[in-house]
Design an enzyme around this catalytic site. Structure first.
Site, short mmCIF file in Angstrom:
data_model
loop_
_atom_site.label_atom_id
_atom_site.label_comp_id
_atom_site.label_asym_id
_atom_site.label_seq_id
_atom_site.Cartn_x
_atom_site.Cartn_y
_atom_site.Cartn_z
N ASP A 14 0.80 -1.09 0.03
CA ASP A 14 0.16 0.05 -0.09
C ASP A 14 0.78 1.14 -0.02
OD1 ASP A 14 -1.97 -2.00 0.09
OD2 ASP A 14 -2.67 -1.36 2.18
N ASP A 56 -4.82 -0.75 -1.64
CA ASP A 56 -6.14 -0.53 -1.51
C ASP A 56 -6.82 -0.37 -2.61
OD1 ASP A 56 -6.19 -1.64 1.28
OD2 ASP A 56 -6.92 0.07 2.08
N HIS A 58 -10.52 0.44 -3.22
CA HIS A 58 -11.92 0.46 -2.74
C HIS A 58 -12.84 1.03 -3.66
CE1 HIS A 58 -10.39 -0.41 1.01
NE2 HIS A 58 -9.88 0.76 1.35
N SER A 64 -15.55 0.42 4.87
CA SER A 64 -14.68 0.96 5.84
C SER A 64 -14.60 2.56 6.10
CB SER A 64 -12.90 0.56 5.33
OG SER A 64 -12.60 1.30 4.22
N HIS A 75 -10.74 6.75 1.19
CA HIS A 75 -9.35 6.67 0.81
C HIS A 75 -8.88 5.85 -0.40
CE1 HIS A 75 -9.56 3.65 3.74
NE2 HIS A 75 -8.65 3.03 3.07
N LYS A 100 -6.55 -5.22 -3.12
CA LYS A 100 -7.36 -5.80 -2.29
C LYS A 100 -8.51 -4.82 -1.79
CE LYS A 100 -3.83 -4.33 1.19
NZ LYS A 100 -4.78 -3.42 1.90
N GLU A 107 -14.07 -5.60 4.26
CA GLU A 107 -12.76 -4.97 4.47
C GLU A 107 -11.72 -6.04 4.35
OE1 GLU A 107 -10.80 -2.82 4.44
OE2 GLU A 107 -11.25 -1.58 6.08
N ALA A 135 0.16 -0.09 6.21
CA ALA A 135 0.78 0.34 7.68
C ALA A 135 1.06 -0.64 8.72
CB ALA A 135 -0.24 1.39 8.20
N CYS A 139 -2.39 -3.38 7.62
CA CYS A 139 -1.99 -4.08 6.67
C CYS A 139 -0.73 -5.04 6.37
CB CYS A 139 -2.10 -3.06 5.16
SG CYS A 139 -3.68 -2.56 4.83
#
Length: 193
Positions: A14, A56, A58, A64, A75, A100, A107, A135, A139
């Site tokens: 990420d 990520d 999304h 989330s 985000h 992902k 989530e 982070a 993740c």
């Protein structure tokens, strides 16, 4: 020293604009790990080893996000600038990208959750993962947990991670948990090509 073997892969979680300082969900000093990550990618790429990046990815209105009852601001919405790598982060062309948390009602902190990562690693004969990215306490932690539960050995790259730290102790606790579960901590100076 930890020597990179043919059945090793580098997984970087990420590194996206929204997770860097100034982004929608910026991790404090997240940009400080970019030089080390570039060096790790160079080492693995030079040896012909697999480099995997996660993102990520999304949909709008992901579960989330705060407006949908989640804990995070909007985000890394798929296709937006916030979901892209920063210009200073240039992965090798051979990199494999895993998207992902792509379903609006699920989530997924781990790179293994709802993705083809495990199948791709097994097909490539990977037995050990070197894990870094953002982070530490979300993740990275969940990816390391799943990697270990899938039978991979894990090397945790301490100079290539940063934590969100909703509570100040979250990052150190996550590192302690990963090491206690079997991840081997290392830094750039200790990883030999």
């Amino acid at each position: 020293m930890v020597t990179i073997q043919p059945d090793d892969a580098l997984l970087v979680a990420d590194i996206q604009n929204d997770f860097l300082p100034g982004g929608a969900l910026g991790v404090s000093e997240g940009d400080k790990i970019l030089p080390a990550l570039r060096r790790y990618m160079e080492k693995f790429h030079a040896k012909g080893n697999l480099v995997v990046l996660t993102k990520d990815w999304h949909p709008p209105k992901h579960c989330s996000f705060k407006p949908q009852g989640g804990i995070w601001p909007d985000h890394c919405v798929a296709g937006t600038k916030g979901a892209e790598h920063p210009p200073s982060f240039r992965p090798p062309p051979s990199v494999v990208t895993i998207h992902k948390a792509t379903e609006s009602d699920k989530e997924a902190y781990s790179a293994f959750q709802g993705t083809s990562l495990d199948a791709q690693l097994k097909k490539a004969g990977i037995r050990r993962l070197f894990v870094a990215g953002l982070a530490t306490d979300y993740c990275v932690l969940n990816t390391v947990r799943d990697a270990l539960s899938h039978g991979y050995r894990v090397c945790l790259l301490l100079d290539g991670i940063r934590a969100v730290n909703l509570r100040p102790e979250d990052g150190p606790r996550a590192i302690d948990e990963m090491v206690q579960k079997g991840a081997v901590p290392a830094t750039l100076d200790e990883v030999a090509a």
